[in-house]
Design a protein around this motif. Structure first.
Motif, PDB file in Angstrom:
ATOM      1  N   GLY A 157       2.991   7.486  -9.274  1.00 44.57           N
ATOM      2  CA  GLY A 157       3.167   6.099  -9.680  1.00 44.57           C
ATOM      3  C   GLY A 157       3.155   5.140  -8.500  1.00 44.57           C
ATOM      4  O   GLY A 157       3.397   5.545  -7.361  1.00 44.57           O
ATOM      5  N   GLU A 158       2.886   3.881  -8.781  1.00 45.09           N
ATOM      6  CA  GLU A 158       2.825   2.875  -7.720  1.00 45.09           C
ATOM      7  C   GLU A 158       4.160   2.712  -6.997  1.00 45.09           C
ATOM      8  O   GLU A 158       4.201   2.425  -5.797  1.00 45.09           O
ATOM      9  CB  GLU A 158       2.384   1.524  -8.307  1.00 45.09           C
ATOM     10  N   HIS A 159       5.276   2.904  -7.729  1.00 39.81           N
ATOM     11  CA  HIS A 159       6.583   2.745  -7.090  1.00 39.81           C
ATOM     12  C   HIS A 159       6.817   3.812  -6.030  1.00 39.81           C
ATOM     13  O   HIS A 159       7.441   3.548  -5.007  1.00 39.81           O
ATOM     14  CB  HIS A 159       7.699   2.785  -8.143  1.00 39.81           C
ATOM     15  N   LEU A 160       6.277   5.018  -6.244  1.00 40.96           N
ATOM     16  CA  LEU A 160       6.414   6.063  -5.235  1.00 40.96           C
ATOM     17  C   LEU A 160       5.448   5.826  -4.078  1.00 40.96           C
ATOM     18  O   LEU A 160       5.816   6.006  -2.907  1.00 40.96           O
ATOM     19  CB  LEU A 160       6.156   7.439  -5.853  1.00 40.96           C
ATOM     20  N   LEU A 161       4.235   5.396  -4.391  1.00 41.61           N
ATOM     21  CA  LEU A 161       3.259   5.118  -3.338  1.00 41.61           C
ATOM     22  C   LEU A 161       3.689   3.948  -2.457  1.00 41.61           C
ATOM     23  O   LEU A 161       3.185   3.786  -1.353  1.00 41.61           O
ATOM     24  CB  LEU A 161       1.884   4.818  -3.956  1.00 41.61           C
ATOM     25  N   ALA A 162       4.648   3.158  -2.947  1.00 36.11           N
ATOM     26  CA  ALA A 162       5.159   2.047  -2.152  1.00 36.11           C
ATOM     27  C   ALA A 162       6.060   2.534  -1.013  1.00 36.11           C
ATOM     28  O   ALA A 162       6.259   1.833  -0.030  1.00 36.11           O
ATOM     29  CB  ALA A 162       5.939   1.073  -3.038  1.00 36.11           C
ATOM     30  N   VAL A 163       6.583   3.760  -1.161  1.00 30.13           N
ATOM     31  CA  VAL A 163       7.490   4.289  -0.130  1.00 30.13           C
ATOM     32  C   VAL A 163       6.965   5.559   0.524  1.00 30.13           C
ATOM     33  O   VAL A 163       7.530   6.034   1.514  1.00 30.13           O
ATOM     34  CB  VAL A 163       8.898   4.563  -0.722  1.00 30.13           C
ATOM     35  N   VAL A 164       5.898   6.121  -0.021  1.00 31.05           N
ATOM     36  CA  VAL A 164       5.325   7.350   0.528  1.00 31.05           C
ATOM     37  C   VAL A 164       3.830   7.162   0.739  1.00 31.05           C
ATOM     38  O   VAL A 164       3.126   6.681  -0.148  1.00 31.05           O
ATOM     39  CB  VAL A 164       5.553   8.545  -0.431  1.00 31.05           C
ATOM     40  N   GLU A 165       3.336   7.530   1.908  1.00 22.20           N
ATOM     41  CA  GLU A 165       1.902   7.456   2.188  1.00 22.20           C
ATOM     42  C   GLU A 165       1.178   8.608   1.492  1.00 22.20           C
ATOM     43  O   GLU A 165       1.672   9.751   1.489  1.00 22.20           O
ATOM     44  CB  GLU A 165       1.652   7.541   3.691  1.00 22.20           C
ATOM     45  N   LEU A 166       0.011   8.314   0.934  1.00 18.55           N
ATOM     46  CA  LEU A 166      -0.775   9.349   0.268  1.00 18.55           C
ATOM     47  C   LEU A 166      -1.133  10.464   1.248  1.00 18.55           C
ATOM     48  O   LEU A 166      -1.105  11.654   0.896  1.00 18.55           O
ATOM     49  CB  LEU A 166      -2.049   8.734  -0.328  1.00 18.55           C
ATOM     50  N   ASP A 167      -1.441  10.095   2.488  1.00 20.48           N
ATOM     51  CA  ASP A 167      -1.766  11.103   3.505  1.00 20.48           C
ATOM     52  C   ASP A 167      -0.590  12.044   3.753  1.00 20.48           C
ATOM     53  O   ASP A 167      -0.778  13.237   4.009  1.00 20.48           O
ATOM     54  CB  ASP A 167      -2.163  10.435   4.824  1.00 20.48           C
ATOM     55  N   ASP A 168       0.633  11.512   3.681  1.00 20.21           N
ATOM     56  CA  ASP A 168       1.808  12.354   3.871  1.00 20.21           C
ATOM     57  C   ASP A 168       1.966  13.348   2.731  1.00 20.21           C
ATOM     58  O   ASP A 168       2.357  14.497   2.943  1.00 20.21           O
ATOM     59  CB  ASP A 168       3.071  11.494   3.993  1.00 20.21           C
ATOM     60  N   LEU A 169       1.674  12.901   1.504  1.00 18.05           N
ATOM     61  CA  LEU A 169       1.739  13.805   0.363  1.00 18.05           C
ATOM     62  C   LEU A 169       0.713  14.922   0.494  1.00 18.05           C
ATOM     63  O   LEU A 169       1.003  16.090   0.206  1.00 18.05           O
ATOM     64  CB  LEU A 169       1.513  13.037  -0.947  1.00 18.05           C
ATOM     65  N   ILE A 170      -0.491  14.564   0.945  1.00 23.03           N
ATOM     66  CA  ILE A 170      -1.529  15.576   1.153  1.00 23.03           C
ATOM     67  C   ILE A 170      -1.068  16.590   2.199  1.00 23.03           C
ATOM     68  O   ILE A 170      -1.244  17.805   2.045  1.00 23.03           O
ATOM     69  CB  ILE A 170      -2.853  14.921   1.579  1.00 23.03           C
TER      70      ILE A 170
END
Length: 206
Positions: free
Chosen positions: A41-54
């Motif tokens: 969700g956008e609320h999580l992407l606001a505090v976490v970078e997509l690259d970090d999740l990868i």
């Protein structure tokens, strides 16, 4: 041949080849990023970078490669399962345990400001391995984490500190240590697997 369908690479992954898995993730980074974005969700992407999740998915996959259920799933399906779990974990970490945010942020700042860098590293790693429901075992795990870290090589300690305390991407760590990105990711996954093994008897349950 399509990069998403590489039989030789897939076969090596099913034989638990860590370098093959790291290469496969590199080749399919766009697909993995798209999948993560679709379930985050956008609320999580606001505090976490997509690259970090990868990166978290990559590290988790490399750490659990030896027990991967390739008799049931293809590598990409398995990676997507891991991705779903990491997104759930990220939600819990950022939104389900806000009472611990202040202490976690203090440990990050302390680690970056020097003087207590080693303690900051241990706190960050314990936080990454501890579920919100397992706070009671945190002190025990902190002591055990200190002992486990002392058993790592200097290179392992450097890599873990740069990744989990300083937040550097693996490519930057690789450049600093004169290694390849794949080599650093394999080193990190094996180091984290070793730490998990050392703490297995005090591993929190959900």
């Amino acid at each position: 041949m399509d990069k998403f369908d590489h039989p030789e690479l897939l076969q090596r992954i099913k034989q638990h080849d860590a370098e093959a898995l790291a290469r496969y993730i590199d080749l399919n980074r766009g697909q993995l990023a798209g999948f993560l974005k679709s379930i985050t969700g956008e609320h999580l992407l606001a505090v976490v970078e997509l690259d970090d999740l990868i990166q978290e998915v990559s590290t988790a996959a490399l750490s659990s490669l030896d027990s991967a259920p390739f008799d049931q799933y293809e590598p990409m399906q398995w990676l997507q399962q891991i991705a779903r779990r990491r997104v759930v974990d990220a939600h819990r970490f950022h939104f389900g345990a806000k009472r611990r945010d202040a202490g976690r942020q203090r440990s990050i700042h302390a680690a970056n400001s020097g003087g207590t860098a080693a303690l900051g590293l241990e706190q960050m790693l314990v936080a990454s391995m501890t579920s919100p429901s397992a706070a009671l075992s945190r002190d025990i795990r902190m002591v055990r984490m200190q002992e486990a870290i002392e058993q790592l090589s200097d290179e392992q300690k450097q890599s873990i500190r740069m990744r989990y305390v300083e937040g550097l991407p693996t490519k930057e760590i690789a450049a600093k240590l004169g290694k390849t990105d794949v080599a650093i990711r394999v080193l990190l996954s094996r180091s984290m697997r070793l730490l998990e093994t050392q703490l297995q008897d005090v591993k929190p349950s959900e």
